[in-house]
Design a protein around this motif. Structure first.
Motif, PDB file in Angstrom:
ATOM      1  N   UNK A  96       0.859  -1.170   0.000  1.00 50.32           N
ATOM      2  CA  UNK A  96       0.000   0.000   0.000  1.00 50.32           C
ATOM      3  C   UNK A  96       0.899   1.224   0.000  1.00 50.32           C
ATOM      4  N   UNK A  97       0.928   1.933  -1.099  1.00 47.98           N
ATOM      5  CA  UNK A  97       1.687   3.181  -1.141  1.00 47.98           C
ATOM      6  C   UNK A  97       0.924   4.233  -0.360  1.00 47.98           C
ATOM      7  N   UNK A  98      -0.281   4.548  -0.814  1.00 49.84           N
ATOM      8  CA  UNK A  98      -1.134   5.531  -0.146  1.00 49.84           C
ATOM      9  C   UNK A  98      -2.483   5.511  -0.846  1.00 49.84           C
ATOM     10  N   UNK A  99      -3.555   5.605  -0.072  1.00 52.45           N
ATOM     11  CA  UNK A  99      -4.923   5.649  -0.607  1.00 52.45           C
ATOM     12  C   UNK A  99      -5.161   4.408  -1.472  1.00 52.45           C
ATOM     13  N   UNK A 112      -7.163  -4.057   2.984  1.00 60.60           N
ATOM     14  CA  UNK A 112      -7.997  -2.857   2.908  1.00 60.60           C
ATOM     15  C   UNK A 112      -7.139  -1.632   2.589  1.00 60.60           C
ATOM     16  N   UNK A 113      -7.463  -0.970   1.475  1.00 67.45           N
ATOM     17  CA  UNK A 113      -6.803   0.279   1.075  1.00 67.45           C
ATOM     18  C   UNK A 113      -7.824   1.411   1.081  1.00 67.45           C
ATOM     19  N   UNK A 114      -7.411   2.617   0.591  1.00 69.15           N
ATOM     20  CA  UNK A 114      -8.348   3.730   0.402  1.00 69.15           C
ATOM     21  C   UNK A 114      -8.814   4.281   1.750  1.00 69.15           C
ATOM     22  N   UNK A 115      -7.867   4.488   2.680  1.00 67.20           N
ATOM     23  CA  UNK A 115      -8.217   4.911   4.037  1.00 67.20           C
ATOM     24  C   UNK A 115      -7.405   6.137   4.454  1.00 67.20           C
ATOM     25  N   UNK A 116      -8.082   7.087   5.100  1.00 64.84           N
ATOM     26  CA  UNK A 116      -7.453   8.184   5.850  1.00 64.84           C
ATOM     27  C   UNK A 116      -6.528   9.074   5.010  1.00 64.84           C
ATOM     28  N   UNK A 117      -6.875   9.288   3.747  1.00 61.32           N
ATOM     29  CA  UNK A 117      -6.056  10.161   2.899  1.00 61.32           C
ATOM     30  C   UNK A 117      -6.911  11.235   2.219  1.00 61.32           C
ATOM     31  N   UNK A 118      -8.067  10.849   1.688  1.00 63.97           N
ATOM     32  CA  UNK A 118      -8.911  11.785   0.946  1.00 63.97           C
ATOM     33  C   UNK A 118      -9.973  12.363   1.868  1.00 63.97           C
ATOM     34  N   UNK A 119     -10.343  13.623   1.669  1.00 71.41           N
ATOM     35  CA  UNK A 119     -11.140  14.327   2.673  1.00 71.41           C
ATOM     36  C   UNK A 119     -12.518  13.726   2.923  1.00 71.41           C
ATOM     37  N   UNK A 120     -13.100  13.036   1.931  1.00 73.57           N
ATOM     38  CA  UNK A 120     -14.452  12.508   2.162  1.00 73.57           C
ATOM     39  C   UNK A 120     -14.453  11.044   2.592  1.00 73.57           C
ATOM     40  N   UNK A 121     -13.271  10.478   2.856  1.00 72.02           N
ATOM     41  CA  UNK A 121     -13.192   9.119   3.408  1.00 72.02           C
ATOM     42  C   UNK A 121     -13.275   9.216   4.932  1.00 72.02           C
TER      43      UNK A 121
END
Length: 252
Positions: free
Chosen positions: A5-8, A211-220
């Motif tokens: 997981x790099x990010x998001x 699980x990815x796509x966590x705690x990076x984009x404002x609407x997550x």
């Protein structure tokens, strides 16, 4: 197989001796505006890359773009990605990606073979109702190869019939889900909630879930801590992994 997981949603997947870069988003923190009409109106991304862009791109043999929303392919990535690499995508995105200068845009209609890897495209639902329609088409991808685990990257989707069918058809060993329970000020979440993620794990009892796509984009809005507690409550901590940015997991 290794998944970093790099990010998001950005992943480095080492599979059948090849390194695939999935959904590259390379912006520096705060470089992009907040998604409008969403909670937490702060600029994006909200976390730095855990490794340098050079390290993200090192040794990459091909790119996979699940869809072209800006948190999965951003201007920084479009500028910095090598344009000669094969880029696998869903049919609606071919023209846009070609316009961005990518020279080998390979559409996965249903299935194709590349370097000993079989790519198969799956469907999904990027939300419900009118919002889901406005978010446009999204895809997931299943990777299969001799002596490798079957990998299902579900893409930006909620738990839905298409995901349930993919689990039944492909019986994946490893499932990457995009969590975060991303949400606008109205309507339902457009990516997987903690309940969705547990549903995936319960419907695929022989699988490991990443699980990815966590705690990076404002609407997550779903945090790692909240998801972790819910996974423990449902006795799935041995099968659901919630990696930190930069973390690599090996699957056999």
């Amino acid at each position: 197989m290794h998944i970093q997981l790099v990010r998001h949603a950005t992943l480095r997947v080492t599979y059948k001796g090849h390194t695939l870069l999935v959904d590259p988003m390379l912006s520096t923190p705060g470089e992009l505006p907040a998604v409008p009409n969403t909670p937490n109106q702060r600029p994006n991304p909200g976390a730095a890359l855990p490794i340098s862009v050079q390290e993200v791109l090192e040794g990459v043999d091909a790119i996979v773009v699940t869809h072209t929303h800006g948190d999965h392919l951003d201007p920084a990535a479009i500028k910095q990605l090598p344009k000669h690499l094969p880029l696998f995508c869903q049919p609606p995105d071919k023209e846009k990606l070609s316009e961005h200068g990518f020279e080998q845009v390979i559409v996965v209609q249903e299935a194709l073979e590349w370097e000993g890897i079989r790519f198969q495209r799956t469907g999904g639902q990027h939300g419900t109702g009118e919002i889901g329609k406005q978010m446009g088409p999204v895809s997931g991808f299943v990777l299969q190869a001799a002596e490798e685990p079957t990998l299902y990257m579900a893409g930006d989707t909620i738990w839905c019939e298409e995901v349930e069918q993919a689990l039944a058809i492909f019986d994946p060993n490893v499932i990457v889900v995009f969590g975060g329970a991303a949400q606008f000020l109205v309507g339902d979440p457009i990516t997987m909630t903690k309940e969705d993620i547990v549903q995936v794990a319960q419907n695929a009892p022989g699988s490991q879930v990443f699980v990815a796509h966590m705690e990076v984009w404002n609407h997550c809005l779903l945090t790692r801590r909240e998801l972790s507690e819910y996974v423990v409550e449902n006795k799935l901590a041995d099968r659901v992994h919630i990696p930190q940015n930069g973390e690599t997991v090996e699957y056999r």
